[in-house]
Design an enzyme around this catalytic site. Structure first.
Site, PDB file in Angstrom:
ATOM      1  N   ALA A 250     -40.050 108.667 -14.884  1.00 40.15           N
ATOM      2  CA  ALA A 250     -39.448 109.942 -14.470  1.00 40.15           C
ATOM      3  C   ALA A 250     -39.404 110.194 -12.968  1.00 40.15           C
ATOM      4  O   ALA A 250     -38.596 110.983 -12.501  1.00 40.15           O
ATOM      5  CB  ALA A 250     -40.185 111.096 -15.129  1.00 40.15           C
ATOM      6  N   GLY A 253     -38.083 112.564 -10.546  1.00 39.69           N
ATOM      7  CA  GLY A 253     -37.838 113.693 -11.435  1.00 39.69           C
ATOM      8  C   GLY A 253     -36.434 114.267 -11.411  1.00 39.69           C
ATOM      9  O   GLY A 253     -36.194 115.306 -12.026  1.00 39.69           O
ATOM     10  N   GLY A 254     -35.502 113.620 -10.723  1.00 41.52           N
ATOM     11  CA  GLY A 254     -34.142 114.174 -10.608  1.00 41.52           C
ATOM     12  C   GLY A 254     -33.464 114.326 -11.969  1.00 41.52           C
ATOM     13  O   GLY A 254     -32.880 115.378 -12.265  1.00 41.52           O
ATOM     14  N   LYS A 255     -33.568 113.290 -12.796  1.00 41.95           N
ATOM     15  CA  LYS A 255     -32.839 113.345 -14.076  1.00 41.95           C
ATOM     16  C   LYS A 255     -33.547 114.279 -15.051  1.00 41.95           C
ATOM     17  O   LYS A 255     -32.902 114.981 -15.830  1.00 41.95           O
ATOM     18  CB  LYS A 255     -32.666 111.941 -14.646  1.00 41.95           C
ATOM     19  CG  LYS A 255     -31.834 111.062 -13.712  1.00 41.95           C
ATOM     20  CD  LYS A 255     -31.553 109.700 -14.284  1.00 41.95           C
ATOM     21  CE  LYS A 255     -30.879 108.821 -13.243  1.00 41.95           C
ATOM     22  NZ  LYS A 255     -31.793 108.408 -12.148  1.00 41.95           N
ATOM     23  N   ASP A 272     -44.701 108.854 -15.629  1.00 42.14           N
ATOM     24  CA  ASP A 272     -44.508 107.800 -14.633  1.00 42.14           C
ATOM     25  C   ASP A 272     -45.831 107.069 -14.470  1.00 42.14           C
ATOM     26  O   ASP A 272     -46.895 107.689 -14.476  1.00 42.14           O
ATOM     27  CB  ASP A 272     -44.014 108.332 -13.289  1.00 42.14           C
ATOM     28  CG  ASP A 272     -43.295 107.232 -12.493  1.00 42.14           C
ATOM     29  OD1 ASP A 272     -42.052 107.163 -12.547  1.00 42.14           O
ATOM     30  OD2 ASP A 272     -43.990 106.412 -11.864  1.00 42.14           O
ATOM     31  N   CYS A 372     -30.192 101.386 -11.491  1.00 39.71           N
ATOM     32  CA  CYS A 372     -29.309 101.470 -10.322  1.00 39.71           C
ATOM     33  C   CYS A 372     -29.122 100.052  -9.765  1.00 39.71           C
ATOM     34  O   CYS A 372     -29.049  99.853  -8.564  1.00 39.71           O
ATOM     35  CB  CYS A 372     -29.821 102.450  -9.278  1.00 39.71           C
ATOM     36  SG  CYS A 372     -31.459 102.078  -8.649  1.00 39.71           S
TER      37      CYS A 372
END
Ligand SMILES: C[S@@+](CC[C@H](N)C(=O)[O-])C[C@H]1O[C@@H](n2cnc3c(N)ncnc32)[C@H](O)[C@@H]1O
Length: 431
Positions: A250, A253-255, A272, A372
């Site tokens: 996580a 934490g953006g998503k 995490d 990514c």
């Protein structure tokens, strides 16, 4: 010390740590930026550090060619200061006298008065002779360049070119707090023009970067900075209202914040493995106003025996650790730090994460695998191998707006649609 000199001193220190001591640009800048009170100096420090790393493949060979003897092992700070000087003259096109004076003065401030003359001579030569023409592929280590050219032969030149340019600033409007159009009006009042994107319900795109402090309501969590590709995770996972969701990887934490902004009734567990990254998760969730909705925990997602309560999840987001080859435009130091040997370990870790989290998904539930990366080993091939060994898993197609078809998933390459490179595969468990 004059502020202009201090910016160059800090730039040299940041670059020395990143280029010669394996440190990350993000963490070095996070430590250095607060030392500059003026936002213009902070912007200049960032610009110099990014431009020096992006141009290093051109600057360093030229500098070494101009030096009478090769710099010794202890000359890291000198080389770093010279890179900072080259970036100011070449990529940033700063007025030469200001760039030269402040950089030469920085040599003295760095305790290298005996090298001030050398810095002056080399930068004057750079100013006179310039550098070889840019070849964005040249910035990539050959093993990575070859893999990308083999995986994406038609697109590779565009991948290299996009990775050498800063991306636009993508904002995620917190729909729990303000409607996107209302926030766009707030931006306009502040003199900032923003575009929407038909693929992204919560996004606004600013073509000129601004510091977050200039964004209205940033501190109150009206908006967060998040690339468009990353914002698509919420659409690809699309959990049912009130679902029990695991965000297995996580931090920062953006998503997780985006999922909760869309549906505060979700029951979300954000894990995490790195406890040092959890304060960032909590800060981001707090700023978005959703911290009390989430459970945040330091734990290894591959070892559920140590943290799982035994109740299955309706939806799992597995935003796996990866080579980050899709986000080089935002983290140019990736090209310095990534080693070919790391890749096999990452691919193994991703496979273990897929297997371990799959066991926690309820029948009929959805797992979204995301990276990514733009390397097939971490993406299409990883998911194909998972599907082959997991009889109760099947892929559910994602629409074209997620990028090129890539095995059972979709791949966006860096710069396409103005976004970062990202891979998504949506996997459903048999009922
Ligand atoms: C790509 S980042 C996640 C980004 C995040 N989802 C976001 O949107 O802000 C990958 C994260 O995975 C974490 N990680 C790596 N291995 C893990 C494991 N075995 N269990 C849990 N987290 C892990 C890393 O510490 C890192 O923070």
């Amino acid at each position: 010390m004059a502020p202009g000199v201090e910016v160059r001193v800090l730039a040299a220190q940041v670059l020395d740590a990143v280029v010669h001591r394996g440190r990350s640009l993000k963490s070095e800048l996070a430590a250095a930026l607060p030392r500059l009170p003026d936002p213009r100096d902070r912007a200049l420090l960032e610009a110099i550090a990014f431009a020096a790393l992006r141009g290093r493949y051109r600057y360093e060979p030229a500098l070494r060619g101009w030096m009478q003897k090769p710099p010794g092992a202890h000359e890291g700070p000198l080389l770093a200061l010279l890179l900072a000087g080259c970036a100011q003259l070449d990529a940033l096109q700063l007025p030469a006298h200001a760039a030269l004076d402040a950089t030469v003065e920085a040599a003295r401030a760095l305790g290298r008065p005996h090298q001030a003359g050398l810095v002056n001579a080399l930068l004057r030569r750079a100013q006179r002779e310039g550098f070889p023409p840019a070849d964005p592929a040249g910035a990539w280590p050959s093993w990575l360049r070859e893999r990308i050219a083999a995986a994406w032969p038609a697109q590779a030149p565009a991948v290299f070119a996009a990775s050498a340019q800063p991306g636009p600033l993508w904002l995620r409007v917190n729909r729990g707090r303000i409607a996107r159009e209302d926030y766009r009006a707030r931006l306009e009042q502040a003199g900032l023009a923003a575009e929407t994107d038909p693929r992204l319900a919560d996004a606004l795109r600013l073509d000129a970067p601004v510091p977050v402090a200039a964004l209205p309501g940033f501190d109150e969590g009206l908006v967060a900075v998040q690339d468009g590709s990353a914002q698509q995770a919420a659409d690809a996972l699309a959990p049912e209202p009130g679902a029990r969701v695991l965000d297995a990887c996580a931090a920062p934490g953006g998503k997780a914040a985006h999922l909760l902004e869309r549906d505060p009734a979700l029951e979300l567990l954000a894990l995490d493995v790195d406890p040092r990254r959890l304060p960032r998760v909590e800060d981001n969730l707090r700023r978005s106003g959703v911290l009390e909705r989430a459970q945040v925990r330091a734990a290894d997602a591959t070892m559920p025996a140590l943290w799982w309560d035994g109740f299955t999840f309706d939806a799992i987001l597995l935003d796996a650790p990866c080579s980050a080859t899709g986000v080089v435009r935002r983290q140019p130091d990736i090209l310095l730090h990534r080693r070919e040997d790391d890749l096999a370990a990452l691919v193994q870790a991703q496979a273990r994460l897929l297997d371990a989290t799959w066991a926690l998904l309820r029948p009929g539930g959805t797992l979204l695998y995301a990276t990514c990366s733009i390397l097939p080993e971490e993406n299409a091939e990883q998911v194909d191998a998972f599907l082959a060994r997991t009889p109760d898993a099947r892929a559910v197609a994602l629409p074209e707006e997620f990028g090129h078809a890539a095995g059972a998933g979709r791949q966006r390459l860096p710069g396409e649609d103005g976004m970062d490179g990202f891979f998504y595969a949506r996997l459903r468990k048999a009922d």
